[in-house]
Structure formats: structure tokens, C-alpha cells
Design a protein around this motif. Sequence first.
Motif, PDB file in Angstrom:
ATOM      1  N   PRO A   1       0.811  -1.225   0.000  1.00 21.04           N
ATOM      2  CA  PRO A   1       0.000   0.000   0.000  1.00 21.04           C
ATOM      3  C   PRO A   1       0.840   1.269   0.000  1.00 21.04           C
ATOM      4  CG  PRO A   1      -0.881  -1.583   1.571  1.00 21.04           C
ATOM      5  CD  PRO A   1       0.419  -2.145   1.086  1.00 21.04           C
ATOM      6  N   VAL A   2       0.421   2.246  -0.784  1.00 23.96           N
ATOM      7  CA  VAL A   2       1.046   3.570  -0.781  1.00 23.96           C
ATOM      8  C   VAL A   2       0.166   4.468   0.087  1.00 23.96           C
ATOM      9  CG1 VAL A   2       1.756   5.544  -2.177  1.00 23.96           C
ATOM     10  CG2 VAL A   2       2.049   3.223  -3.069  1.00 23.96           C
ATOM     11  N   TYR A   3       0.612   4.718   1.299  1.00 19.18           N
ATOM     12  CA  TYR A   3      -0.199   5.502   2.222  1.00 19.18           C
ATOM     13  C   TYR A   3      -0.206   6.988   1.871  1.00 19.18           C
ATOM     14  CZ  TYR A   3      -0.877   1.723   5.651  1.00 19.18           C
ATOM     15  OH  TYR A   3      -1.253   0.575   6.281  1.00 19.18           O
ATOM     16  N   PHE A   4       0.985   7.533   1.549  1.00 20.61           N
ATOM     17  CA  PHE A   4       1.095   8.968   1.338  1.00 20.61           C
ATOM     18  C   PHE A   4       2.012   9.271   0.162  1.00 20.61           C
ATOM     19  CE2 PHE A   4       0.488   8.185   5.872  1.00 20.61           C
ATOM     20  CZ  PHE A   4      -0.643   8.944   6.126  1.00 20.61           C
ATOM     21  N   ILE A   5       1.743  10.399  -0.497  1.00 16.50           N
ATOM     22  CA  ILE A   5       2.645  10.917  -1.529  1.00 16.50           C
ATOM     23  C   ILE A   5       2.941  12.371  -1.197  1.00 16.50           C
ATOM     24  CG2 ILE A   5       1.924   9.326  -3.348  1.00 16.50           C
ATOM     25  CD1 ILE A   5       0.140  11.496  -4.484  1.00 16.50           C
ATOM     26  N   GLY A   6       4.166  12.788  -1.530  1.00 14.29           N
ATOM     27  CA  GLY A   6       4.585  14.154  -1.229  1.00 14.29           C
ATOM     28  C   GLY A   6       5.116  14.841  -2.470  1.00 14.29           C
ATOM     29  N   ILE A   7       4.832  16.135  -2.571  1.00 18.50           N
ATOM     30  CA  ILE A   7       5.238  16.873  -3.771  1.00 18.50           C
ATOM     31  C   ILE A   7       6.066  18.108  -3.446  1.00 18.50           C
ATOM     32  CG2 ILE A   7       3.309  16.101  -5.185  1.00 18.50           C
ATOM     33  CD1 ILE A   7       1.858  18.662  -4.509  1.00 18.50           C
ATOM     34  N   GLY A   8       6.363  18.347  -2.181  1.00 11.65           N
ATOM     35  CA  GLY A   8       7.116  19.540  -1.829  1.00 11.65           C
ATOM     36  C   GLY A   8       7.500  19.528  -0.371  1.00 11.65           C
ATOM     37  N   GLU A   9       7.977  20.683   0.104  1.00  8.61           N
ATOM     38  CA  GLU A   9       8.520  20.780   1.456  1.00  8.61           C
ATOM     39  C   GLU A   9       7.490  21.186   2.500  1.00  8.61           C
ATOM     40  OE1 GLU A   9      11.560  19.847   2.382  1.00  8.61           O
ATOM     41  OE2 GLU A   9      11.846  19.205   0.317  1.00  8.61           O
ATOM     42  N   LYS A  10       6.340  21.726   2.077  1.00  6.99           N
ATOM     43  CA  LYS A  10       5.363  22.210   3.041  1.00  6.99           C
ATOM     44  C   LYS A  10       4.599  21.048   3.674  1.00  6.99           C
ATOM     45  CE  LYS A  10       4.613  26.520   0.464  1.00  6.99           C
ATOM     46  NZ  LYS A  10       3.613  27.323  -0.269  1.00  6.99           N
ATOM     47  N   ILE A  11       4.049  21.320   4.847  1.00  8.28           N
ATOM     48  CA  ILE A  11       3.286  20.298   5.562  1.00  8.28           C
ATOM     49  C   ILE A  11       2.148  19.760   4.698  1.00  8.28           C
ATOM     50  CG2 ILE A  11       1.665  19.932   7.462  1.00  8.28           C
ATOM     51  CD1 ILE A  11       4.444  19.919   8.473  1.00  8.28           C
ATOM     52  N   GLU A  12       1.439  20.676   4.012  1.00 10.34           N
ATOM     53  CA  GLU A  12       0.286  20.254   3.210  1.00 10.34           C
ATOM     54  C   GLU A  12       0.692  19.551   1.924  1.00 10.34           C
ATOM     55  OE1 GLU A  12       0.991  24.717   2.393  1.00 10.34           O
ATOM     56  OE2 GLU A  12       1.057  23.346   4.102  1.00 10.34           O
ATOM     57  N   ASP A  13       1.983  19.484   1.632  1.00 16.07           N
ATOM     58  CA  ASP A  13       2.452  18.817   0.418  1.00 16.07           C
ATOM     59  C   ASP A  13       2.603  17.317   0.595  1.00 16.07           C
ATOM     60  OD1 ASP A  13       2.498  21.142  -1.029  1.00 16.07           O
ATOM     61  OD2 ASP A  13       4.603  21.576  -0.632  1.00 16.07           O
ATOM     62  N   LEU A  14       2.233  16.804   1.754  1.00 18.79           N
ATOM     63  CA  LEU A  14       2.172  15.361   1.990  1.00 18.79           C
ATOM     64  C   LEU A  14       0.720  14.995   2.230  1.00 18.79           C
ATOM     65  CD1 LEU A  14       3.991  12.785   2.392  1.00 18.79           C
ATOM     66  CD2 LEU A  14       3.718  13.189   4.844  1.00 18.79           C
ATOM     67  N   GLN A  15       0.156  14.174   1.347  1.00 22.30           N
ATOM     68  CA  GLN A  15      -1.266  13.853   1.416  1.00 22.30           C
ATOM     69  C   GLN A  15      -1.476  12.354   1.201  1.00 22.30           C
ATOM     70  OE1 GLN A  15      -3.887  15.889   2.068  1.00 22.30           O
ATOM     71  NE2 GLN A  15      -2.606  17.709   2.292  1.00 22.30           N
ATOM     72  N   PRO A  16      -2.605  11.811   1.694  1.00 24.49           N
ATOM     73  CA  PRO A  16      -2.915  10.406   1.425  1.00 24.49           C
ATOM     74  C   PRO A  16      -2.986  10.125  -0.069  1.00 24.49           C
ATOM     75  CG  PRO A  16      -4.339  11.265   3.152  1.00 24.49           C
ATOM     76  CD  PRO A  16      -3.597  12.444   2.600  1.00 24.49           C
ATOM     77  N   PHE A  17      -2.510   8.959  -0.467  1.00 26.11           N
ATOM     78  CA  PHE A  17      -2.553   8.565  -1.877  1.00 26.11           C
ATOM     79  C   PHE A  17      -3.977   8.170  -2.259  1.00 26.11           C
ATOM     80  CE2 PHE A  17      -2.457   4.907  -4.874  1.00 26.11           C
ATOM     81  CZ  PHE A  17      -2.060   5.597  -6.004  1.00 26.11           C
TER      82      PHE A  17
END
Length: 347
Positions: free
Chosen positions: A320-336
Motif C-alpha cells: 500500500p502507498v499511504y502517502f505521496i509528497g510533492i514539496g517541502e510544506k506540511i500540506e504537500d504530503l497527502q494520502p494517496f
Amino acid sequence: MFSFFKKKTTAPQVTAHGAASVPAAPPLQAPAALAPTPAAPPPANDADKKRSWMARLKAGLSKTSSSLSVLFVGAKIDDDLYEELEAALLMSDAGIDATAFLLGALKKRVKDDKLLDAAQVKAALKALLLDLLTPLQKPFELGREQPLVMMISGVNGAGKTTSIGKLAKHLQAHGQSVLLAAGDTFRAAAREQLMVWGERNNVTVISQESGDPAAVAYDAVQSAKAKKIDVVMVDTAGRLPTQLHLMEELKKIKRVIGKGLEGAPHEILLVIDGNTGQNALTQVKAFDDALGLTGIVITKLDGTAKGGVLAAIARARPVPVYFIGIGEKIEDLQPFVAAEFVDALLG
């Protein structure tokens, strides 16, 4: 968003303050002219946040998205299209197995459904990719253990410690108390980085300047049990899967955590850099063989990443891929969310 069995609620603390006499303020002199006070921007609602996230995700996957989408513009459904599509999927890091699977399924669907239009073929590919990636989508469940112990692994530079800090913030937002364990005792910088995240999130960090990382993990679990902490996250030293003696140490950490709390660690996550291509799949296989992974966090989907490696993972080792991230900010890590990812990849 997170899904969990129970949500911890804490009654607000009310502190009574005695009244104090305050001297009267002198009268204010009216200014000659007052500049209008700018109106505060309205708070972003969930729809705005979702649009912002999707825009950043599409930008992060734009390299692959543009190379795939252009193939279907005014294209004829023939062998040339399939050859170009094969090349584009391979270039996206989908790998040989996933590419062959998707092309075979696509050709069959085109034939069975008698698809004649390029837009229909693109929609068919999108549906097939969604079917392939949906099994990777799994909610992260909170509250099922007390404490819930998470062991975080990955190679140096994947964004492991930063992801721990972001996850701690997300967990706190969902009513969870968090304790961090600085299990990377090899690098002082790793401990210091985790301490910074601990201070930023007002979270306790169990750390030793030197010593056995398994002992640090054990102490953290015992502390969490005593203080009734909801979640423990154990950072571990970054390593390559070819460093067998270090992989053995990871196994030791896992065993020692289990001695401290039966059934723990409950989650064993691997953080992988979305830019590493097929090497990411190699890491998933190696860490899964050594530890038995329960989930993956993919970071740095920031414009240079290709995204196709998720298809390779889905075919070869569907952790399972729980989370994906696209940047350095807190909100840039989100559930997949598979549908969001496919929309960003194929439009």
C-alpha cells in the motif's frame, strides 16, 4: 484523509484568571486621515485546498503527463501509436512488466469494445491504470493499538526524517499524541533534524548521542506506554538494501520493538524518492523481504519525477502507498488516492 477506528477527544482546559485593575488609557488623538483596513482573505475551504493540491500534483507529474497526452492528439489507432505509447510508459519508469501488462490489456479492450477514436483509447488506458493502482490505495487506520508503533525506513536522501515531521503534524491534527524516536544514531545531523521537527510540532523526541538504535526504539516504546501516547514513530538510519549488515540491524530493531510491546511495530513504512525510477522498486522488494513492509511513502513528486514507478510497484510488489509528497510544506504530503493520481498523470 486518515481513516481510524476511534478519534481521541480531549476536553479543553480552562484556566481561571483573577481580575486585575488596569489604569485608564489616555484619550486617543484622532488622526487626520485613516487608511482603509484591508479585508482579511477568507479562509480556504476544503474545495479550495483540493484544487490547490490537484494543481500541484499535476505540476509534479507534468513530465510524464505531457509525454503521454500528446500521443493521443489526432492519433490513429495503429501499431505506431502502441509503439510510441510503449516508449512513453517505459520512460515514465513503469518498467517492462507493467508496460507489457497495460499495453496487452489496452489492445484487448480496443478490440473488444471496437474503439476507433484516440480519445476513447486514452480513456481506456486511464481506466486500466486506475484498476492497476487502486489496490495500492489504503487508508491509514488510527486508534487500533495503544500506542500505535511505526517503524520508518529508507535510504539516505529519500526524505525520511522530513516525512516523519510532516506525518507527526498530520497525526496531531487528527487528535493523536505523538512521540518520536531518533533511531538513526550514526548521523548526528539526522538526530538534530528530528529534534527540530520535534520542537516545531511540540513533540518529545527520545534520542541518544551514541549507542544502540534498537535500545532507543525500545526506550521510546516504554515511554509511550507509560505516558499513554497514541503514536510512536521510530526513525532508522538510512541505508542501501545492498548493505546487508545494516539491513540485519533493521531486523534487530524490529525484534526489540516487539519485545517492548507485543505485536509491534504495527506499521513498517518505507520512504522512497519519486525520482529514483526503477531503483525505487528494487528498494521496495529488498526492504519488504527484510522487514515485511505495511506501507510506502513516496516523496519528491516535484516536476522531475515520472510517476510510472507506481505501476511497476503495483505489478511486482503491491505494498500500500499511504502517502505521496510533492514539496517541502506540511500540506504537500497527502494520502494517496488512485483516481487523483491517474487524473494528474493522464488528465
